[in-house]
Design an enzyme around this catalytic site. Structure first.
Site, short mmCIF file in Angstrom:
data_model
loop_
_atom_site.label_atom_id
_atom_site.label_comp_id
_atom_site.label_asym_id
_atom_site.label_seq_id
_atom_site.Cartn_x
_atom_site.Cartn_y
_atom_site.Cartn_z
N SER A 153 0.92 -0.97 0.29
CA SER A 153 0.18 0.08 0.01
C SER A 153 0.91 1.32 -0.37
O SER A 153 1.71 1.83 -1.31
CB SER A 153 -0.75 -0.20 1.24
OG SER A 153 -1.70 0.47 1.06
N ASP A 167 -9.15 -4.36 -6.05
CA ASP A 167 -8.50 -4.15 -5.07
C ASP A 167 -9.91 -3.03 -4.99
O ASP A 167 -10.48 -1.96 -5.35
CB ASP A 167 -7.66 -3.10 -5.57
CG ASP A 167 -6.30 -2.57 -3.84
OD1 ASP A 167 -7.73 -1.52 -3.39
OD2 ASP A 167 -5.48 -2.42 -3.83
N HIS A 204 -8.02 -5.14 -1.80
CA HIS A 204 -6.77 -4.60 -1.44
C HIS A 204 -5.67 -5.94 -0.21
O HIS A 204 -4.08 -5.43 -0.71
CB HIS A 204 -6.61 -3.65 -0.74
CG HIS A 204 -6.11 -1.77 0.06
ND1 HIS A 204 -4.79 -2.39 -1.26
CD2 HIS A 204 -4.99 -2.09 1.37
CE1 HIS A 204 -4.21 -1.35 -0.40
NE2 HIS A 204 -3.94 -1.27 0.67
#
Length: 936
Positions: free
Chosen positions: A760, A834, A868
């Site tokens: 991330s 995601d 994610h």
């Protein structure tokens, strides 16, 4: 070319990265303690157990080496297939597989009376087929339409009950039984008296779809479980809240309306164009949310799945519908069980924000469903400013006072919700009886100049009210006397939220006779009022958790318990000597603690006063004994601007620097933002914590002979009026240089074999370091990142200036704009679905194309069905294979300038698509007060 022209070419869509929450130093307790519903009183220790087992997998099922299986999986056999993308799922080396496939440990939950402990058993990593099931993406929520719940929910596979014996040890396990084999269990909740458990059950059907959820109850003494509803046609609706105990014999349940028909059908021809208008010239800035409604059909589909009928059901199966069907988002009985606070959302919906910002209505009913009054009806909130600390207009944080039978409290903003507006007071906290008499108006509890951050209640003479302000990192704790008008509020603590060394701790809670939780008062020989403050105890040597006896009137404190600081890391998990009324005698205090070390995984203990006798109540095996003797050290070093930095250095078991020489190293981190150099340099964490290894943890490469530099602090500091991100690249590179130089200086890391990685915002960091500090790293691994900040123009992470206000910052921070500078090998991995704000899969797609356009050695792996975070066994094993291949090829052997493949394929086995499974989390909750209890 000017930065503005770069912007005009690059800016295509809007997105954002999530803002990591600040840790409130003396933070208010959760409304439902320890992550569980208020009525459950389960005192779960799941958060501590997740440290050691959250991503472990048990007994990987379905592996095969048969040729037929290889063909079915599309296994690639040569490097040409690897480069062209024609390949199937791969397995990492066995030493990594063995750790990931370690059996998962259970989650623990204590009964309301603390006389029993529930072991909630879990499965290993789920198969990809679970993720491949159809799901609806509506209003920021991902829905399994077949089971009418959030998609990809984790679940439990079994429940075991142990009695707490008089000496503190556990009795033999009594297994909860009666539900079908293979049942998926969710929302496990204790009744208030601890005599029953309620939970949902679903069973996979023949077509590999999950059945709808049914509500079950179990008798705790016998372990016998049975369906609660007599009719087999009644199913739970678990899109939002699902059920709650109203009293010891009755539950309030959200069910699918019995009259509901088939889902709405999408029109083959649209009724008209899709139109959005701003002819009123409103200023509406929103970060880029995903999975939003797209049209009226989506809105109808959202209503179809999210609409519930509320029913009261008793333990004998008697059912009473109450209220009309609606999209109910939370159901909250009053402490005295006389009232229900019912929250719902309604139209008009929005196409630019998720359902957490839809119009919200909060009503008050009697417990049998009679409408009393409307507490609020908030309009659609599309225009909440993007500035941190901005909030929705109107009443918010509406809860029941836990120390009163039926008193409500809430907060209302005085600045229109806009953090940029200067006003005093900024927030006002009110309270009011459920049914005001004789025209009574709401009573003001407290006025605040910062943003309201919660309340910890004790009784009519004591409550703690919290306020904070992100921009300055200021946080205050106020002492108020809710029912004493003649006692003025006073500040108890006024400090910086970044200053962990001054964190006084949080108040310990006790259970009341009503099943709620309030601040525990402790009785000594004198007349003073004492509470217990449970703190992490940050020090320059690392965290040393503590429990203080705190005099609320004088501020004096006495340390009555402290963690061992030499070998162990211990924390206070819960108060076990609950009394339903009055003060707790200090000599009868009993607490639950956890204890771990660098080599011993977490176990749980009872500490009993006055002797402070310690009794061990769990004996969990080491989850990965092959790494039991690894070396761990919290190292400290200095950045060139004088900022003190720390990191955790791990070395493989048996490593001898004099014999083995410098090792290849993987650096894995995530930047943080600070307002002061002093706060940025403070030590966080403990050198004695057990090294928990998740399914995609960088520590897995200890088994492959790597040194791991985990979590080196990378502070991005903006002191005074300076914004941190204006010197992002400069501070990022300086932090990385200091970390690499330190481990190389120690002689344990080879200077030419240092890889960098992150997830991330850590992936964003990785790409920037390869662009701006190529002298430090030989290669990088970036997972699920965002690389073009012009695609997140209305703020990202903690940046609340827009692209048009800080154009140069947005452009200079974007590794996409520096793709031509990246010469070291970079592996990009991203979930195809995601749903995290800002990290659209498009970010990796376009960054890879930019890299490829400049001839960079790069590879993009897009994982089907993954979000994610990654959860399917096939996906995770393949991520590990890709990562290991990259590290072996471009770090250990450094073949970045060699065209032929000189590295043996370490993972040439087929991975069956029928692998085992472990808990995976569904989408984040979208801001409703009720917690997804599937994540207990």
């Amino acid at each position: 070319m000017s930065s503005l022209s770069i912007l005009q070419k690059a800016c295509l869509r809007f997105a954002q990265l999530p803002v990591p929450p600040l840790r409130a130093p003396l933070r208010p307790p959760p409304r439902r303690p320890l992550g569980l519903p208020r009525r459950s009183a389960m005192s779960s220790v799941a958060s501590r157990l997740s440290h050691i087992a959250a991503a472990a997998a048990s007994g990987a099922a379905g592996e095969s080496n048969e040729p037929a299986a290889a063909a079915a999986s599309g296994l690639a056999q040569d490097e040409d297939d690897l480069s062209s993308g024609m390949m199937g799922y791969r397995l990492p080396p066995k030493e990594i597989q063995d750790i990931v496939d370690a059996p998962p440990l259970p989650v623990l939950s204590f009964s309301p009376n603390k006389d029993k402990i529930l072991f909630l058993k879990r499965r290993a990593l789920p198969p990809l087929s679970d993720l491949a099931k159809p799901e609806e993406k509506l209003a920021g929520v991902r829905i399994d339409g077949h089971s009418n719940t959030r998609s990809r929910m984790s679940f439990y596979t079994g429940l075991g009950i142990h009695k707490m014996m008089d000496n503190g040890t556990l009795g033999p396990e009594k297994e909860v039984h009666g539900y079908p084999d293979g049942a998926r269990i969710n929302f496990v909740t204790w009744s208030q008296d601890g005599r029953h458990l309620s939970f949902s059950v679903r069973v996979d059907e023949e077509d590999n779809t999950s059945g709808k959820l049914r509500l079950w109850v179990a008798d705790v003494e016998s372990g016998e479980a049975r369906p609660l509803f007599k009719s087999p046609e009644i199913y739970l609706n678990a899109i939002f809240d699902s059920f709650v105990w109203v009293n010891n014999s009755t539950l309030l349940v959200c069910i699918i309306p019995l009259s509901r028909g088939a889902p709405p059908q999408k029109p083959s021809v649209p009724s008209g164009p899709k139109i959005q208008s701003n002819e009123t010239k409103n200023v509406v800035q929103v970060r880029t949310f995903q999975d939003l409604l797209k049209d009226e059909y989506d809105a109808d589909l959202f209503d179809y799945y999210a609409t519930s009928q509320l029913v009261l059901v008793s333990l004998d199966g008697t059912v009473k519908p109450i209220g009309p069907p609606a999209v109910y988002t939370s159901i909250d009985p009053s402490p005295d069980d006389k009232y229900l606070m019912i929250s719902s959302i309604h139209r008009p919906y929005s196409y630019i924000v998720p359902c957490g910002r839809f119009p919200k209505k909060v009503d008050l009913w009697t417990v049998d469903g009679k409408f009393i009054r409307e507490l609020c009806d908030l309009p659609l909130a599309e225009d909440i400013p993007i500035a941190t600390s901005s909030v929705r207009k109107g009443k918010r944080s509406i809860y029941w006072r836990p120390d009163k039978p039926s008193t409500l409290y809430w907060v209302e903003t005085q600045d229109g919700g806009d953090a940029k507006v200067e006003v005093s007071p900024r927030d006002i906290v009110y309270m009011e009886n459920a049914e005001p008499l004789n025209g009574e108006q709401p009573e003001i509890l407290h006025k605040l100049d910062l943003r309201y951050a919660g309340t910890s209640w004790c009784d009519g003479s004591l409550a703690l009210v919290y306020e904070s302000w992100y921009k300055t990192r200021k946080t205050r704790t106020w002492v108020v006397s809710p029912d004493k008008k003649d006692v003025s509020p006073r500040i108890l603590f006024d400090r910086s939220s970044e200053d962990v060394y001054s964190d006084p701790g949080s108040p310990m809670l006790r259970r009341t006779a009503m099943g709620t939780y309030v601040i525990a008062k402790v009785k000594k020989q004198d007349e003073s009022t004492y509470i217990l403050l449970n703190g992490m105890g940050a020090t320059p040597e690392g965290n040393v958790p503590f429990l203080d006896l705190f005099d609320i009137n004088t501020g004096s404190k006495q340390r009555i318990w402290e963690s061992d600081k030499e070998k162990y890391y211990e924390t206070v998990v819960a108060l076990m000597s609950d009394k339903t009324d009055g003060e707790l005698p200090l000599e009868q205090l009993k607490i639950l603690t956890s204890k771990e070390s660098k080599t011993e995984n977490t176990q749980y203990y009872l500490q009993v006063w006055p002797e402070k006798k310690q009794v061990q109540i769990t004996d969990f095996p080491h989850p990965y004994p092959q790494l039991a003797s690894l070396y761990k050290e919290m190292i400290r070093y200095e950045r060139k601007d004088g900022v003190q930095l720390t990191a955790k250095l791990y070395l493989p078991p048996g490593y001898d620097p004099s014999k083995d020489g410098p090792l290849p190293c993987l650096v894995w981190s995530y930047p943080g933002e600070f307002k002061s150099k002093d706060a940025a340099g403070q030590v966080r964490g403990s050198p004695n914590e057990f090294p928990g290894i998740g399914a995609t943890s960088p520590l897995l490469w200890l088994a492959r002979g790597f040194a791991i530099l985990s979590g080196p602090t990378i502070p991005i500091i903006g002191e005074g009026d300076e914004e941190a991100n204006d010197r992002y690249v400069e501070q990022l590179v300086a932090s990385a240089e200091a970390a690499v130089e330190e481990v190389v200086r120690r002689g344990v890391v080879h200077p030419d074999k240092v890889a960098v990685g992150g997830h991330s915002y850590g992936a964003f960091m990785t790409a920037n370091l390869l662009a701006h500090a190529p002298h430090l790293f030989c290669c990088g691994i970036a997972r699920s990142g965002a690389y073009n900040r012009t695609l997140t123009p209305f703020g990202f992470q903690n940046e609340d200036r827009t692209l048009w206000e800080a154009t140069n910052t947005y452009v200079e921070m974007s590794p996409f704009m520096s793709a031509n500078k990246i010469k070291k090998p970079i592996l990009l991995i991203h979930g195809e679905q995601d749903n995290n704000s800002g990290t659209l899969t498009m970010q990796s797609d376009r960054f890879f194309n930019a890299l490829k356009g400049h001839g960079a050695l790069s590879r993009l792996v897009v994982l089907p069905f993954e979000s994610h975070g990654y959860s399917a066994r096939e996906s995770i094993m393949h991520v590990l294979w890709e990562t290991d291949r990259w590290l072996q090829k471009y770090c250990v052997n450094d073949t970045s300038n060699i065209d032929s493949d000189s590295v043996a394929d370490t993972g040439n086995k087929t991975l069956s698509a029928s692998g085992g499974g472990a808990p995976c989390e569904g989408p984040e909750d979208v801001g409703f007060s009720s917690m997804q209890r599937s994540l207990l």
